[in-house]
Motif scaffolding. Sequence first.
Motif, PDB file in Angstrom:
ATOM      1  N   ALA A   1      12.580  -1.908  -0.016  1.00 46.71           N
ATOM      2  CA  ALA A   1      12.079  -2.053  -1.573  1.00 46.71           C
ATOM      3  C   ALA A   1      13.015  -2.339  -2.354  1.00 46.71           C
TER       4      ALA A   1
ATOM      5  N   ASN B   1       7.463  -3.333   1.532  1.00 46.25           N
ATOM      6  CA  ASN B   1       6.805  -2.190   1.164  1.00 46.25           C
ATOM      7  C   ASN B   1       7.467  -0.564   1.792  1.00 46.25           C
TER       8      ASN B   1
ATOM      9  N   HIS C   1      -2.260 -11.253  -1.102  1.00 44.53           N
ATOM     10  CA  HIS C   1      -1.280 -10.567  -0.320  1.00 44.53           C
ATOM     11  C   HIS C   1      -0.326 -11.872   0.158  1.00 44.53           C
TER      12      HIS C   1
ATOM     13  N   LYS D   1       5.297  -4.309  -4.810  1.00 41.06           N
ATOM     14  CA  LYS D   1       6.069  -4.059  -3.322  1.00 41.06           C
ATOM     15  C   LYS D   1       5.057  -3.044  -2.733  1.00 41.06           C
ATOM     16  N   SER D   2       4.082  -3.563  -1.922  1.00 40.88           N
ATOM     17  CA  SER D   2       3.194  -2.725  -1.135  1.00 40.88           C
ATOM     18  C   SER D   2       2.317  -3.640  -0.455  1.00 40.88           C
ATOM     19  N   SER D   3       1.761  -3.042   0.813  1.00 42.92           N
ATOM     20  CA  SER D   3       1.096  -3.659   1.610  1.00 42.92           C
ATOM     21  C   SER D   3      -0.324  -3.617   1.322  1.00 42.92           C
TER      22      SER D   3
ATOM     23  N   ALA E   1       0.983  -9.137  -3.770  1.00 44.08           N
ATOM     24  CA  ALA E   1       1.560  -8.105  -2.946  1.00 44.08           C
ATOM     25  C   ALA E   1       2.915  -8.714  -2.285  1.00 44.08           C
TER      26      ALA E   1
ATOM     27  N   GLN F   1       6.505   2.894  -2.818  1.00 48.37           N
ATOM     28  CA  GLN F   1       6.085   1.674  -3.129  1.00 48.37           C
ATOM     29  C   GLN F   1       5.278   1.733  -4.164  1.00 48.37           C
TER      30      GLN F   1
ATOM     31  N   TYR G   1       4.296  -8.039   0.406  1.00 47.02           N
ATOM     32  CA  TYR G   1       3.810  -7.350   1.767  1.00 47.02           C
ATOM     33  C   TYR G   1       4.685  -6.773   2.387  1.00 47.02           C
TER      34      TYR G   1
END
Length: 484
Positions: free
Chosen positions: A309, A302, A451, A433-435, A297, A410, A299
């Motif tokens: 992004a 996001n 992560h 690309k996300s938490s 991830a 995301q 993190y």
Amino acid sequence: MKVLIAGLATETNTYSPIPTGRASFEESMLTRTATQEPGNLFSAPMIEWRRMAEERGWEVIESLAAFAQPAGITVRKVYEEFRDEILGDVRAHKPDIFLISMHGAMVADGYDDCEGDTLARAREILGPDRVIGLEIDPHNHLTEAMLDAADLIVEYKEYSHIDSPDRARELFVLAADTAEGKIKPVMRDYDCRMMLMMPTLEDGPAKDFVTAMKEREGKDGILHLSLTHSFPYGDTERTGMRMLAIADGDADKAAAVAEEFGRKLWDLRHGIKKDFPPLSATLDKVQASNEGGFVLADYADNAGGGAPADSTFVLQEVLERGMKDVALAIFWDPLLVRMCTEVGVGANMRIRLGGKICEASGESIDLDVTVRGIRENMTQMLGETGMPMGTGVWLEADGVHIILSSLRTQCFNPSAFTDLGLDLSDMKAIVVKSSNHFYNAFAPIAHEIIHMATPGTMPSDITLVKYTKRDGNYWPNVENPFAD
């Protein structure tokens, strides 16, 4: 019984350089027919409310649904226009029940609390006897204005947010029972004096905490429990974690249970807080392993938290290390997407990728790529709801696979890759690309999920966030925020 339903939502990262204007809502959702369209995270509650009201034979008035991808501060005239359109319907129809889907962390120029402002104006129109119900994301800034104006506030319990339809159904039943005189809800909150991002779907204390909330509801006069997780990337006076309890006619009980659960959360804090490994150490681990299927991830970049992004930090190091069979998604680059659609699948191109929006995006990268896939009108699923992606493009650069989108979003789901034709089973590592919203969909295909503490506009170390409107008296910024 007359029910009016509406939606107005975006999550505001006050540190994001991307303004949230009318076009941002238009490309996500701006409609008066949300219940006739595929549901997304914020419109799904409206669909549930219409269905449940009509099953009872009640009249439904559908107002505006305006939702935008998280970004920076909302343009003042845009917020006021949408707010006033909804309030115009409230004034014209004077519903018995007003239900609205919002985020809870929307900030506009001149309004640090858009939710509280909207609800307070609605209460002024409706008076004390009509029912106002609010459904919000747990990454909110729960304010006194919201609590004073609403009869009922229900937050999603899960992070990832797979349960917005479930919570909508709960809110409708509570609102209907209130309107029919079956219950008299009173809300009280407790300041946990903490700030954490708290995933709830993995086994552990956070998941157990959510289970405990659910088990307590419906017992001994407790109607509902919600936890405000906080949204640390919004600079407001109320940024932080809060526990919310709704009791039937007993304010003291609501306050006591909110404090009980808030103190329970405090006792769990060390087990909930995650310290993420840096990018370089994570890639060392991936390269040293004989296994594939690592899901990593990114993190801090996001889009779901307002980030651009388009950061290149992970891609740059992957390229410098000469890694192969690595897939990364989703880069927001509408101009590059258009260029790829012009040349078509199979074309070879020299491109410049990323690093366009701000300093936290890193430097642009020049690459020779082949266009491997293009698909229009892509959608990713988040639980039961669909999240638009726009046109997606799959590029390959010598064994490194890059997914682009025309809409900033995301990575929620493996379909962001597979719908373009990329077989993830061949990948050594998948970078999203996300938490955390990716977790539920990627866990079944992952050898390991990591992560990473990457650079960007959403640092995983919350103590690095510089606030101007709230004090620093929160854990983990100070060891004991209750000391005084």
